[in-house]
Design an enzyme around this catalytic site. Sequence first.
Site, PDB file in Angstrom:
ATOM      1  N   GLY A   1      -1.115  -0.856  -5.595  1.00  0.00           N
ATOM      2  CA  GLY A   1      -0.200   0.099  -6.144  1.00  0.00           C
ATOM      3  C   GLY A   1       0.700   0.605  -5.177  1.00  0.00           C
TER       4      GLY A   1
ATOM      5  CB  THR B   1       5.149   2.332  -9.116  1.00  0.00           C
ATOM      6  OG1 THR B   1       5.598   0.887  -8.905  1.00  0.00           O
ATOM      7  CG2 THR B   1       6.630   3.238 -10.168  1.00  0.00           C
ATOM      8  CD  GLU B   2       3.950   7.276  -4.109  1.00  0.00           C
ATOM      9  OE1 GLU B   2       5.052   8.059  -3.957  1.00  0.00           O
ATOM     10  OE2 GLU B   2       3.656   6.471  -3.320  1.00  0.00           O
TER      11      GLU B   2
ATOM     12  CD1 TRP C   1       3.400   3.600 -16.220  1.00  0.00           C
ATOM     13  CD2 TRP C   1       5.321   3.414 -15.122  1.00  0.00           C
ATOM     14  NE1 TRP C   1       4.493   3.894 -16.467  1.00  0.00           N
ATOM     15  CE2 TRP C   1       5.478   4.061 -15.750  1.00  0.00           C
ATOM     16  CE3 TRP C   1       6.522   2.542 -14.263  1.00  0.00           C
ATOM     17  CZ2 TRP C   1       6.967   4.612 -15.805  1.00  0.00           C
ATOM     18  CZ3 TRP C   1       7.581   3.077 -13.823  1.00  0.00           C
ATOM     19  CH2 TRP C   1       7.996   4.220 -15.504  1.00  0.00           C
TER      20      TRP C   1
ATOM     21  CD  GLU D   1       4.804  -8.505 -10.127  1.00  0.00           C
ATOM     22  OE1 GLU D   1       5.258  -9.587  -9.581  1.00  0.00           O
ATOM     23  OE2 GLU D   1       4.465  -8.506 -11.282  1.00  0.00           O
TER      24      GLU D   1
ATOM     25  CD  GLU E   1      19.190  -2.987 -14.713  1.00  0.00           C
ATOM     26  OE1 GLU E   1      17.822  -4.035 -14.112  1.00  0.00           O
ATOM     27  OE2 GLU E   1      19.849  -3.459 -15.390  1.00  0.00           O
TER      28      GLU E   1
HETATM   29  C1  LIG Z   1       3.648  -2.211 -17.604  1.00  0.00           C
HETATM   30  C2  LIG Z   1       3.846  -1.446 -16.223  1.00  0.00           C
HETATM   31  C3  LIG Z   1       2.857  -2.288 -14.883  1.00  0.00           C
HETATM   32  C4  LIG Z   1       3.329  -2.126 -14.138  1.00  0.00           C
HETATM   33  N1  LIG Z   1       2.369  -2.785 -12.682  1.00  0.00           N
HETATM   34  C5  LIG Z   1       2.664  -2.036 -11.425  1.00  0.00           C
HETATM   35  C6  LIG Z   1       1.462  -2.274 -10.988  1.00  0.00           C
HETATM   36  O1  LIG Z   1       0.851  -2.655 -11.441  1.00  0.00           O
HETATM   37  N2  LIG Z   1       1.994  -1.760  -9.501  1.00  0.00           N
HETATM   38  C7  LIG Z   1       2.957  -1.184  -9.478  1.00  0.00           C
HETATM   39  O2  LIG Z   1       3.670  -1.062  -7.761  1.00  0.00           O
HETATM   40  N3  LIG Z   1       4.332  -0.939 -10.361  1.00  0.00           N
HETATM   41  C8  LIG Z   1       3.879  -1.203 -12.022  1.00  0.00           C
HETATM   42  N4  LIG Z   1       4.790  -1.298 -12.355  1.00  0.00           N
HETATM   43  C9  LIG Z   1       6.098  -0.333 -11.541  1.00  0.00           C
HETATM   44  C10 LIG Z   1       7.181  -1.524 -11.763  1.00  0.00           C
HETATM   45  O3  LIG Z   1       7.387  -1.987 -10.964  1.00  0.00           O
HETATM   46  C11 LIG Z   1       8.218  -0.586 -11.971  1.00  0.00           C
HETATM   47  O4  LIG Z   1       8.738  -0.476 -13.762  1.00  0.00           O
HETATM   48  C12 LIG Z   1       9.808  -1.321 -11.566  1.00  0.00           C
HETATM   49  O5  LIG Z   1       9.910  -1.717 -10.486  1.00  0.00           O
HETATM   50  C13 LIG Z   1      11.564  -0.438 -12.278  1.00  0.00           C
HETATM   51  O6  LIG Z   1      11.382   0.943 -11.272  1.00  0.00           O
HETATM   52  P1  LIG Z   1      11.223   2.076 -12.769  1.00  0.00           P
HETATM   53  O7  LIG Z   1      10.120   1.512 -14.113  1.00  0.00           O
HETATM   54  O8  LIG Z   1      11.211   3.864 -11.690  1.00  0.00           O
HETATM   55  O9  LIG Z   1      12.567   2.134 -13.135  1.00  0.00           O
HETATM   56  P2  LIG Z   1      13.943   3.184 -12.728  1.00  0.00           P
HETATM   57  O10 LIG Z   1      14.162   2.802 -10.437  1.00  0.00           O
HETATM   58  O11 LIG Z   1      13.738   4.050 -12.491  1.00  0.00           O
HETATM   59  O12 LIG Z   1      15.186   2.322 -13.075  1.00  0.00           O
HETATM   60  C14 LIG Z   1      15.506   2.255 -13.917  1.00  0.00           C
HETATM   61  C15 LIG Z   1      17.595   2.087 -14.115  1.00  0.00           C
HETATM   62  O13 LIG Z   1      18.049   2.017 -13.051  1.00  0.00           O
HETATM   63  C16 LIG Z   1      18.999   1.007 -12.376  1.00  0.00           C
HETATM   64  N5  LIG Z   1      18.567   0.929 -10.695  1.00  0.00           N
HETATM   65  C17 LIG Z   1      17.690   1.712  -9.935  1.00  0.00           C
HETATM   66  N6  LIG Z   1      18.090   1.571  -8.963  1.00  0.00           N
HETATM   67  C18 LIG Z   1      19.310   0.860  -8.782  1.00  0.00           C
HETATM   68  C19 LIG Z   1      20.797   0.433  -7.610  1.00  0.00           C
HETATM   69  N7  LIG Z   1      20.010   0.343  -6.724  1.00  0.00           N
HETATM   70  N8  LIG Z   1      21.646  -0.304  -8.164  1.00  0.00           N
HETATM   71  C20 LIG Z   1      21.652  -1.063  -9.590  1.00  0.00           C
HETATM   72  N9  LIG Z   1      20.763  -0.153 -10.459  1.00  0.00           N
HETATM   73  C21 LIG Z   1      19.647   0.277  -9.999  1.00  0.00           C
HETATM   74  C22 LIG Z   1      17.284   0.033 -12.909  1.00  0.00           C
HETATM   75  O14 LIG Z   1      17.539  -1.171 -12.299  1.00  0.00           O
HETATM   76  C23 LIG Z   1      17.124   0.373 -14.568  1.00  0.00           C
HETATM   77  O15 LIG Z   1      17.225  -0.431 -14.684  1.00  0.00           O
HETATM   78  C24 LIG Z   1       4.646  -0.977 -13.951  1.00  0.00           C
HETATM   79  C25 LIG Z   1       5.464  -1.177 -14.967  1.00  0.00           C
HETATM   80  C26 LIG Z   1       4.946  -1.357 -15.651  1.00  0.00           C
HETATM   81  C27 LIG Z   1       5.826  -0.067 -17.218  1.00  0.00           C
END
Ligand SMILES: Cc1cc2nc3c(=O)[nH]c(=O)nc-3n(C[C@H](O)[C@H](O)[C@H](O)COP(=O)(O)OP(=O)(O)OC[C@H]3O[C@@H](n4cnc5c(N)ncnc54)[C@H](O)[C@@H]3O)c2cc1C
Length: 395
Positions: free
Chosen positions: A124, A126-127, A156, A366, A370
């Site tokens: 865990g 992501t928040e 997630w 993961e 980007e």
């Molecule tokens: C089905 C599923 C399973 C998952 N399982 C796990 C898990 O087991 N454990 C866990 O910890 N997490 C888990 N996750 C979380 C996953 O790792 C995150 O969704 C991922 O890291 C992206 O974070 P975010 O979705 O909040 O996107 P955001 O960070 O909100 O990004 C949104 C957009 O902005 C872009 N962006 C953000 N910052 C930058 C930057 N500095 N420069 C350029 N572009 C940027 C991103 O590339 C993306 O296109 C899971 C997610 C899903 C959907």
Amino acid sequence: MNFDPTDEQRRWRDLAREFAQGEIRPRAAELDRGQKFPYDIVAEMARLGLMGLTLPAEFGGSGGDFVAYNLALEEISRADTSVGITMEAHISLGCAPIAAYGTQEQKEKFLSKCATGERLWAFGLTEEEAGTDAGGTRTTAELEGGEWVINGSKKWITNSGTDITAGVTVIARTGTREGGRPELTAIVVPQDTPGYTRGQAYEKLGWRASDQHPLYFEDCRVQRENLLGERGKGFRQFLATLDGGRVAVAALSVGLAQACFDEALARAKEREQFGRSISEFQAVQFKLADMAMEIELARNTVLKAAWLKDQGRSFGREASMAKVFASETAKRAADQAVQIWGGEGFMEGSAVARYWRQVKINEIGEGTSEINRQIIARSLLDESAEEAKEKMVAQ
Ligand SMILES: Cc1cc2nc3c(=O)[nH]c(=O)nc-3n(C[C@H](O)[C@H](O)[C@H](O)COP(=O)(O)OP(=O)(O)OC[C@H]3O[C@@H](n4cnc5c(N)ncnc54)[C@H](O)[C@@H]3O)c2cc1C
């Protein structure tokens, strides 16, 4: 240079392929429709040793190498990426950090059942406020009377809420460093700990037979000894964990791309228009050629990154390259597979329609494409890949 897998790697690949094609693929559509976690499939994969493929034999794992794991994961994902992500999140995210940073006692307590795959472990990070910017972690852990008191939530988290989940490793803020950067620490939380609860499973576009929940921690107390590795090293630990995870998600993407190709080739041979097989039209042939070419390149990139890891060499840049290239290859393959299937490919119930829905997450989970591109670019601009990643996540 030797491109042949070892006998052991071949054995894992063939075992995974046989099980995946015989037992998983025929049920993939039904699992997706029902959004049901496939307990029987996971139990059988555990029995075959697949759910603990790289985990130490001393604790019940299979002790295989990282190349073997990625070959097997490709085959499982070729049949169903929901099952693929269940295996990947369990091994790469859940168990690998405990195997890498845990004490002997933690391994005996938490890893022993999970390394066999009988029980699952989650990771865990992501928040709500901490996605790509994992430095934005708000969940806190404070030492009080010899216990960590955890407060906050996660989002997630894969494999966190199944009937066989044994616990989760959470990344929590345990202090603030100079300049206001958080001190992040990994702490293991068994499933039945008071104060730790899980919300409803998510409705998703893909990976629908895999398990993800929001997690809540309210004055959740675990023993001081549940600290994983050293206090304040959570950041480095999850960066290293994600490197391995990225190679594996890339292998999963190659499996899905291969499944798209399999369906496209079969349809191209079978479908006739203008009195001829559509496979005789050059426009269709070029699509198949492009798909096959990109899949081959993606697979080689995955295996090179996995091989580097097995050699104990730096593989962060290659992991990001594999993740971006393989996930985007899979996206193009899914798109072309639907195109070759024509209207039939747009119908609910067609395998390629399911693949088209499933493929998107590979560019997000993961580390988004980007952020992986930025890691690659910064590593090229004369910084070590590791420093580059730290900067990205910390900014
Ligand atoms: C089905 C599923 C399973 C998952 N399982 C796990 C898990 O087991 N454990 C866990 O910890 N997490 C888990 N996750 C979380 C996953 O790792 C995150 O969704 C991922 O890291 C992206 O974070 P975010 O979705 O909040 O996107 P955001 O960070 O909100 O990004 C949104 C957009 O902005 C872009 N962006 C953000 N910052 C930058 C930057 N500095 N420069 C350029 N572009 C940027 C991103 O590339 C993306 O296109 C899971 C997610 C899903 C959907």
